[in-house]
Write a protein that holds these residues in place. Structure first.
Motif, PDB file in Angstrom:
ATOM      1  N   ASP A  53       0.862  -1.171   0.000  1.00 33.25           N
ATOM      2  CA  ASP A  53       0.000   0.000   0.000  1.00 33.25           C
ATOM      3  C   ASP A  53       0.900   1.223   0.000  1.00 33.25           C
ATOM      4  OD1 ASP A  53      -1.736   2.077   0.489  1.00 33.25           O
ATOM      5  OD2 ASP A  53      -2.820   1.054   2.089  1.00 33.25           O
ATOM      6  N   SER A  55      -0.159   4.363  -0.213  1.00 34.50           N
ATOM      7  CA  SER A  55      -1.066   5.474   0.121  1.00 34.50           C
ATOM      8  C   SER A  55      -1.867   5.952  -1.085  1.00 34.50           C
ATOM      9  CB  SER A  55      -0.336   6.643   0.768  1.00 34.50           C
ATOM     10  OG  SER A  55       0.163   6.257   2.023  1.00 34.50           O
ATOM     11  N   ARG A  81      -6.124   3.340  -5.996  1.00 32.44           N
ATOM     12  CA  ARG A  81      -6.697   3.095  -4.672  1.00 32.44           C
ATOM     13  C   ARG A  81      -8.213   2.933  -4.736  1.00 32.44           C
ATOM     14  NH1 ARG A  81      -4.297   2.782  -0.481  1.00 32.44           N
ATOM     15  NH2 ARG A  81      -5.327   2.803   1.506  1.00 32.44           N
ATOM     16  N   ASP A  82      -8.879   3.694  -5.608  1.00 29.44           N
ATOM     17  CA  ASP A  82     -10.343   3.651  -5.659  1.00 29.44           C
ATOM     18  C   ASP A  82     -10.887   2.465  -6.455  1.00 29.44           C
ATOM     19  OD1 ASP A  82      -9.440   4.644  -8.067  1.00 29.44           O
ATOM     20  OD2 ASP A  82     -11.012   6.139  -8.262  1.00 29.44           O
ATOM     21  N   GLY A 128     -12.966  -5.271   6.777  1.00 27.84           N
ATOM     22  CA  GLY A 128     -11.786  -4.511   6.375  1.00 27.84           C
ATOM     23  C   GLY A 128     -10.610  -5.389   5.985  1.00 27.84           C
ATOM     24  N   ARG A 132      -3.915  -2.399   4.928  1.00 29.20           N
ATOM     25  CA  ARG A 132      -4.098  -1.102   4.284  1.00 29.20           C
ATOM     26  C   ARG A 132      -3.695   0.000   5.257  1.00 29.20           C
ATOM     27  NH1 ARG A 132      -9.075  -0.129   0.410  1.00 29.20           N
ATOM     28  NH2 ARG A 132      -8.750  -1.862  -1.006  1.00 29.20           N
ATOM     29  N   LYS A 133      -3.119   1.030   4.726  1.00 31.92           N
ATOM     30  CA  LYS A 133      -2.694   2.139   5.587  1.00 31.92           C
ATOM     31  C   LYS A 133      -3.870   2.869   6.215  1.00 31.92           C
ATOM     32  CE  LYS A 133       1.766   2.768   3.594  1.00 31.92           C
ATOM     33  NZ  LYS A 133       2.867   3.639   3.415  1.00 31.92           N
ATOM     34  N   ASP A 134      -5.049   2.803   5.595  1.00 29.33           N
ATOM     35  CA  ASP A 134      -6.212   3.476   6.167  1.00 29.33           C
ATOM     36  C   ASP A 134      -7.041   2.569   7.069  1.00 29.33           C
ATOM     37  OD1 ASP A 134      -7.285   1.803   4.247  1.00 29.33           O
ATOM     38  OD2 ASP A 134      -8.317   3.381   3.136  1.00 29.33           O
ATOM     39  N   PHE A 135      -6.525   1.393   7.407  1.00 29.83           N
ATOM     40  CA  PHE A 135      -7.251   0.467   8.280  1.00 29.83           C
ATOM     41  C   PHE A 135      -7.282   1.019   9.705  1.00 29.83           C
ATOM     42  CE2 PHE A 135      -7.431  -3.279  11.087  1.00 29.83           C
ATOM     43  CZ  PHE A 135      -8.594  -3.856  10.626  1.00 29.83           C
ATOM     44  N   PRO A 136      -8.467   1.105  10.319  1.00 29.95           N
ATOM     45  CA  PRO A 136      -8.540   1.630  11.683  1.00 29.95           C
ATOM     46  C   PRO A 136      -7.937   0.639  12.683  1.00 29.95           C
ATOM     47  CG  PRO A 136     -10.694   0.877  10.971  1.00 29.95           C
ATOM     48  CD  PRO A 136      -9.773   0.740   9.790  1.00 29.95           C
ATOM     49  N   THR A 139     -10.077  -1.651  16.137  1.00 32.17           N
ATOM     50  CA  THR A 139     -11.169  -2.513  15.716  1.00 32.17           C
ATOM     51  C   THR A 139     -11.446  -3.559  16.792  1.00 32.17           C
ATOM     52  OG1 THR A 139      -9.763  -4.169  14.694  1.00 32.17           O
ATOM     53  CG2 THR A 139     -10.386  -2.297  13.329  1.00 32.17           C
TER      54      THR A 139
END
Length: 157
Positions: A53, A55, A81-82, A128, A132-136, A139
């Motif tokens: 990833d 970003s 990414r999208d 999820g 991924r860098k946007d993974f919270p 959790t």
């Protein structure tokens, strides 16, 4: 280092761009490139697949080896990414099936026409993709960052 003549042939065939370990190709050219490596250039052994990833995009790598020359080459694809989708290499190299399932599980990349697109490592209910860098981080599934401060004392026996 991949064989220079193989890199040159792929550049002529699909417009591949060389990098240190292999070639960059567009997503639509991935299977054409892998089939040419297998059928024309003798890269019949599937080494592995990996993803990163970055970003702004994802990098997907497939590594293959020519056992006669002991030469490896990595085919890299940049995915937006999208819409991180690409054709599956599992029908070209059987060894790619589980590798792609792992990448789907951990990064969420979609492999079109994959023969078994299920999670491999995480429960089916997992929400999820944890690499991924946007993974919270916070959790209910588990990963907890290390606490800062004094170490926890061991319980007495």
């Amino acid at each position: 280092m991949p064989a220079a003549e193989v890199v040159a042939a792929l550049a002529a065939r699909v417009g591949a761009v060389p990098f240190t370990l292999g070639v960059d190709v567009s997503a639509p050219d991935l299977l054409v490139t892998l089939r040419a490596l297998r059928d024309v250039h003798g890269y019949r052994y599937y080494v592995c697949a990996s993803a990163t990833d970055r970003s702004a995009e994802f990098e997907l790598l497939h590594g293959v080896r020519n056992l006669d020359t002991n030469d490896d080459i990595w085919v890299r694809v940049h995915l937006p990414r999208d819409a991180p989708e690409v054709d599956s290499a599992a029908h070209t190299y059987a060894g790619a099936e589980w590798q792609e399932r792992e990448i789907f599980d951990l990064f969420g990349l979609i492999f079109r026409a994959h023969p078994d697109p299920r999670r491999l490592m995480l429960p089916d209910q997992y929400v999820g993709h944890p690499l991924r860098k946007d993974f919270p981080i916070d959790t209910p599934w588990g990963y907890r960052p290390a606490t800062v401060g004094a170490p926890v004392a061991e319980p007495e026996a």
